[in-house]
Motif scaffolding. Sequence first.
Motif, PDB file in Angstrom:
ATOM      1  N   MET A  38      84.128-162.337 -35.460  1.00  0.00           N
ATOM      2  CA  MET A  38      85.268-162.927 -36.150  1.00  0.00           C
ATOM      3  C   MET A  38      85.367-164.430 -35.863  1.00  0.00           C
ATOM      4  SD  MET A  38      87.779-162.354 -38.197  1.00  0.00           S
ATOM      5  CE  MET A  38      87.919-160.569 -38.207  1.00  0.00           C
ATOM      6  N   MET A  39      85.011-164.822 -34.638  1.00  0.00           N
ATOM      7  CA  MET A  39      85.100-166.239 -34.246  1.00  0.00           C
ATOM      8  C   MET A  39      83.800-167.002 -34.524  1.00  0.00           C
ATOM      9  SD  MET A  39      88.139-166.472 -33.262  1.00  0.00           S
ATOM     10  CE  MET A  39      88.980-165.020 -33.852  1.00  0.00           C
ATOM     11  N   ASN A  40      82.837-166.354 -35.182  1.00  0.00           N
ATOM     12  CA  ASN A  40      81.562-166.992 -35.574  1.00  0.00           C
ATOM     13  C   ASN A  40      80.789-167.552 -34.372  1.00  0.00           C
ATOM     14  OD1 ASN A  40      81.888-166.528 -38.364  1.00  0.00           O
ATOM     15  ND2 ASN A  40      83.257-168.295 -38.514  1.00  0.00           N
ATOM     16  N   SER A  49      82.265-157.272 -29.471  1.00  0.00           N
ATOM     17  CA  SER A  49      81.453-157.776 -30.591  1.00  0.00           C
ATOM     18  C   SER A  49      82.303-158.153 -31.809  1.00  0.00           C
ATOM     19  CB  SER A  49      80.387-156.750 -30.977  1.00  0.00           C
ATOM     20  OG  SER A  49      80.977-155.505 -31.279  1.00  0.00           O
ATOM     21  N   ASN A  50      83.359-157.378 -32.089  1.00  0.00           N
ATOM     22  CA  ASN A  50      84.226-157.701 -33.235  1.00  0.00           C
ATOM     23  C   ASN A  50      84.851-159.083 -33.084  1.00  0.00           C
ATOM     24  OD1 ASN A  50      83.685-155.266 -34.334  1.00  0.00           O
ATOM     25  ND2 ASN A  50      85.639-154.304 -33.821  1.00  0.00           N
ATOM     26  N   ALA A 109      87.216-165.592 -26.499  1.00  0.00           N
ATOM     27  CA  ALA A 109      85.855-165.145 -26.804  1.00  0.00           C
ATOM     28  C   ALA A 109      84.827-166.000 -26.071  1.00  0.00           C
ATOM     29  CB  ALA A 109      85.615-165.201 -28.312  1.00  0.00           C
ATOM     30  N   MET A 110      85.032-167.309 -26.025  1.00  0.00           N
ATOM     31  CA  MET A 110      84.088-168.195 -25.336  1.00  0.00           C
ATOM     32  C   MET A 110      84.067-167.941 -23.835  1.00  0.00           C
ATOM     33  SD  MET A 110      84.902-171.670 -27.490  1.00  0.00           S
ATOM     34  CE  MET A 110      83.949-172.801 -26.506  1.00  0.00           C
ATOM     35  N   LEU A 111      85.230-167.691 -23.251  1.00  0.00           N
ATOM     36  CA  LEU A 111      85.291-167.403 -21.815  1.00  0.00           C
ATOM     37  C   LEU A 111      84.602-166.088 -21.486  1.00  0.00           C
ATOM     38  CD1 LEU A 111      88.964-168.525 -21.069  1.00  0.00           C
ATOM     39  CD2 LEU A 111      86.898-169.589 -20.170  1.00  0.00           C
ATOM     40  N   ILE A 112      84.795-165.079 -22.339  1.00  0.00           N
ATOM     41  CA  ILE A 112      84.154-163.777 -22.095  1.00  0.00           C
ATOM     42  C   ILE A 112      82.640-163.886 -22.266  1.00  0.00           C
ATOM     43  CG2 ILE A 112      83.924-161.446 -23.069  1.00  0.00           C
ATOM     44  CD1 ILE A 112      87.031-161.633 -23.514  1.00  0.00           C
ATOM     45  N   ILE A 113      82.191-164.691 -23.245  1.00  0.00           N
ATOM     46  CA  ILE A 113      80.747-164.919 -23.410  1.00  0.00           C
ATOM     47  C   ILE A 113      80.176-165.609 -22.169  1.00  0.00           C
ATOM     48  CG2 ILE A 113      79.077-166.351 -24.670  1.00  0.00           C
ATOM     49  CD1 ILE A 113      80.582-165.643 -27.238  1.00  0.00           C
ATOM     50  N   LEU A 114      80.913-166.586 -21.623  1.00  0.00           N
ATOM     51  CA  LEU A 114      80.459-167.264 -20.399  1.00  0.00           C
ATOM     52  C   LEU A 114      80.338-166.276 -19.243  1.00  0.00           C
ATOM     53  CD1 LEU A 114      79.775-169.865 -18.840  1.00  0.00           C
ATOM     54  CD2 LEU A 114      82.223-170.208 -18.485  1.00  0.00           C
ATOM     55  N   ASN A 171      94.703-157.166 -35.741  1.00  0.00           N
ATOM     56  CA  ASN A 171      95.364-158.419 -36.127  1.00  0.00           C
ATOM     57  C   ASN A 171      94.465-159.643 -35.949  1.00  0.00           C
ATOM     58  OD1 ASN A 171      97.768-156.905 -36.443  1.00  0.00           O
ATOM     59  ND2 ASN A 171      98.079-157.002 -34.228  1.00  0.00           N
ATOM     60  N   LEU A 172      93.138-159.394 -35.835  1.00  0.00           N
ATOM     61  CA  LEU A 172      92.238-160.514 -35.588  1.00  0.00           C
ATOM     62  C   LEU A 172      92.144-161.415 -36.809  1.00  0.00           C
ATOM     63  CD1 LEU A 172      89.131-159.270 -33.590  1.00  0.00           C
ATOM     64  CD2 LEU A 172      90.876-160.857 -32.869  1.00  0.00           C
ATOM     65  N   GLU A 173      92.389-162.669 -36.605  1.00  0.00           N
ATOM     66  CA  GLU A 173      92.132-163.688 -37.613  1.00  0.00           C
ATOM     67  C   GLU A 173      91.758-164.953 -36.861  1.00  0.00           C
ATOM     68  OE1 GLU A 173      96.757-165.087 -38.184  1.00  0.00           O
ATOM     69  OE2 GLU A 173      95.871-163.701 -39.615  1.00  0.00           O
ATOM     70  N   TRP A 174      91.171-165.934 -37.576  1.00  0.00           N
ATOM     71  CA  TRP A 174      90.692-167.122 -36.865  1.00  0.00           C
ATOM     72  C   TRP A 174      91.865-167.807 -36.193  1.00  0.00           C
ATOM     73  CZ3 TRP A 174      90.707-171.999 -35.383  1.00  0.00           C
ATOM     74  CH2 TRP A 174      89.536-172.485 -34.805  1.00  0.00           C
TER      75      TRP A 174
END
Length: 576
Positions: free
Chosen positions: A241-243, A236-237, A185-190, A174-177
């Motif tokens: 998806m969030m660019n 990664s997906n 996503a930003m928190l997980i990247i941090l 159900n991923l969409e912007w």
Amino acid sequence: MKKNSCYFFSFIFFIISMFLFIVGIKFGLVNMVMFMEWEIMNLNSSSVCFSILLDFYSFCFMSFVLFISSMIIFYSNLYMKGDYNVDRFIILVVLFVFSMMLLIMSPNLMSILLGWDGLGLVSYCLVVYYQNVKSYAAGMLTVLSNRVGDVALLLSISWMFNFGSWNFLFYYKNLEWNIEFKVIAMLIILGAMTKSAQIPFSSWLPAAMAAPTPVSALVHSSTLVTAGVYLMIRFSNLIYMMNLNGFLLFIGCLTMFMAGLGANFEYDLKKIIALSTLSQLGFMISTIGLGMPNLAFFHLLTHALFKALLFMCAGVIIHNLNNLQDIRGMGSLVVQMPFISICFSFSNLALCGMPFLTGFYSKDLILELSLMTVMNKFIFIIFFMSVGLTVCYTFRLIYYLMSMNFNYFSYHSMNDEGWEFILPMMMMMVFSVFGGSFLGWFLIDTPEMIMLSLYMKFLVLLLSFVGGWLGFELSNFNMLLGSFYLNNKNMVNFLGEMWFMPYLSTYFVNYYPLKVGDKIIKTVDMGWLEELGGQGMWKYFFYLSVYNQDMQDNNFKIYLISFFIWIIILVYLILY
């Protein structure tokens, strides 16, 4: 007893790793995924579950972690021979491995946090293992830098409370912007950036070299620092998806470049290898940013093999040189330690990506596929310059250790001692030579079609040769180079000190937050909160109860005083 515990855990881990690898191949061939879930409790339609995801990636990575751990525990038996607390050390290493297992198997942010925090806690215990001031300072920097990522992961868990479950696998369909998914996503990247020591959280990685060398071999090959990269591969997906892949590519390239420059000006053997790990982590993050998570996982596994061997060789060299870590005191080791020198050279060449060694199969494929992607000139230059710098510091290291004159004691006894060193290193060397081609058969199911011009095809090889030549020339400390070092001290200090990141992070992560925390404790927790909070309320009600008790005891004096006070108040209110 201590020797038996080392052998026992080493043997058990080795057997389990072989079993998991065979099962992982089976899962990969039939494209099978197993998902198990145990619901612990249900709270307001949010189910707290313990989940396990078993697929080819998790089985393969677990088998590699256990195999490298088994070799390192076997190796530790002789390396930690004079230590009175060997049992404590082995238990900490086993706990470290179990935390990594939990993180690898988890598709659930709650259970990921258990493994994540387990890694952070045990790594702190291992960094401060030698119990001196330097170890304590390094441990504080490590644990506080990693707490930033832990907080980010906690925030992502609390944000996912909105969706009713923490299993991120359920949302892929159900991923969409969506701004909520972007925040997650930003928190997980941090979180991944702190654990994998990307800029600006890079300074803790060389500081963590205060731990015993077997721990460094385990941490820098397959456990702690690779946890962030593995999390990025799993998510990664969501990132694509969030660019957010452009941000990952930029951060990875910058980390790679900074670590490559820093390693060329460093003289501590363990720190040079730590900076090479930092460079390769940046390479993996860049690969994910380029949209190739499968190849990032391939390089993650191949890097684990030769990096563990590289640290094991460094450990034996330091062990023989009475804990000397300065490469300027070493030299001509190939004459006195031939087997260790062969292993060291093989692992170093695999790190460079020399043809037909383990590192070549993943690194060369990533570099050639990156030439077929769209990237700007800045990223292109930084990306490929960093690859040249890798070869540069590697050849510099080989020159200092193998070719120069021996600069330590005139009387010394050095040899390839102990079969407990030689056996695990022999096993690791076999995998460092053949592991890449072997893994390539399983991880790359369809052959990659690469179409490049002749100049682009030879670019990687040319960079390797130029980097190797530069590394050799930098090692020949002639008058010209000496004047360059002396005339450009500020620039050399800046590049050699990781762009002053250790000082900045020490002040901004350790010093100032702890000072602010101390002020908050004194003024708020032990100050106003004491007066206005629980203690103040307790005192207030205590005095009220005492007063009430006196009134209840019919004390005539108090009764009269209170009566007159009330009369005065009433008269005042009537008159005015």
